[in-house]
Design a protein around this motif. Structure first.
Motif, PDB file in Angstrom:
ATOM      1  N   ASN A   1      -1.294  -4.233   3.022  1.00 35.09           N
ATOM      2  CA  ASN A   1      -1.023  -5.266   2.024  1.00 35.09           C
ATOM      3  C   ASN A   1       0.353  -5.901   2.271  1.00 35.09           C
ATOM      4  OD1 ASN A   1      -1.256  -7.005  -0.104  1.00 35.09           O
ATOM      5  ND2 ASN A   1      -1.570  -5.425  -1.663  1.00 35.09           N
TER       6      ASN A   1
ATOM      7  N   TYR B   1      -4.647  -3.855   5.444  1.00 38.11           N
ATOM      8  CA  TYR B   1      -4.666  -2.482   4.955  1.00 38.11           C
ATOM      9  C   TYR B   1      -3.364  -2.113   4.239  1.00 38.11           C
ATOM     10  CZ  TYR B   1      -4.580   2.613   5.103  1.00 38.11           C
ATOM     11  OH  TYR B   1      -4.478   3.933   4.759  1.00 38.11           O
TER      12      TYR B   1
ATOM     13  N   SER C   1       1.472   4.079  -2.911  1.00 35.04           N
ATOM     14  CA  SER C   1       1.294   5.498  -2.584  1.00 35.04           C
ATOM     15  C   SER C   1       2.516   6.308  -3.003  1.00 35.04           C
ATOM     16  CB  SER C   1       1.035   5.662  -1.086  1.00 35.04           C
ATOM     17  OG  SER C   1       0.955   7.018  -0.750  1.00 35.04           O
TER      18      SER C   1
ATOM     19  N   THR D   1       0.834  -1.210   0.000  1.00 36.13           N
ATOM     20  CA  THR D   1       0.000   0.000   0.000  1.00 36.13           C
ATOM     21  C   THR D   1       0.868   1.259   0.000  1.00 36.13           C
ATOM     22  OG1 THR D   1      -1.783  -1.150   1.139  1.00 36.13           O
ATOM     23  CG2 THR D   1      -1.800   1.259   1.267  1.00 36.13           C
TER      24      THR D   1
END
Length: 156
Positions: free
Chosen positions: A105, A103, A32, A28
């Protein structure tokens, strides 16, 4: 040379700096960073408390350190023991670690924490599982009796 740090803002308002090498193990955060053109000054908001983030960082650092170890057989054995101790936590912490692993990952952490839950329920009766995880039955006594008759193996 000092490693670069990423700034993560936890849901409890705490901003933490995490080594980039560690944070980029989390898919994640990696995504980002790619979406933000590798801008190291961006503060990335995350839906995890600082207490749980510290545990995730501890886990990730341990696994990164172990994978860079040259004695893989001994390291693997030590890591399995460390992992077992790492997930030997209260149910609330375990739940939040599962949520954080999902969340962020982090498949290996998610597998480890879910395996711990599976170990905790294996061989237990329904009532024991409810007690362990503080689950309140929403069945009426009649509905529960019907379930016991339909699925007796689940109540043995």
């Amino acid at each position: 040379m000092a490693s670069r740090k990423l700034k993560l803002k936890c849901m409890d308002g705490v901003t933490m700096e995490v080594e980039e090498m560690v944070a980029l193990e989390w898919l994640t955060i990696k995504q980002s960073r790619e979406d933000n053109d590798d801008d190291s000054d961006v503060v990335i908001p995350i839906s995890i408390t600082s207490e749980i983030l510290l545990k995730v960082i501890e886990y990730s650092k341990k696994h990164l350190d172990t994978t860079s170890n040259s004695d893989h057989q001994n390291a693997d054995s030590n890591l399995k023991a460390w992992d077992a101790e790492f997930v030997n936590v209260d149910v609330n912490t375990l739940y939040h670690l599962i949520m954080a692993a999902n969340y962020l990952n982090i498949p290996c952490l998610l597998d480890l924490t879910c395996r711990r839950v599976a170990d905790m329920i294996t061989g237990k009766k329904v009532e024991e599982v409810r007690k362990t995880f503080n689950i309140i039955s929403d069945y009426t006594p009649e509905e529960e009796e019907e379930m016991r008759q339909q699925y007796p193996w689940g109540f043995e």
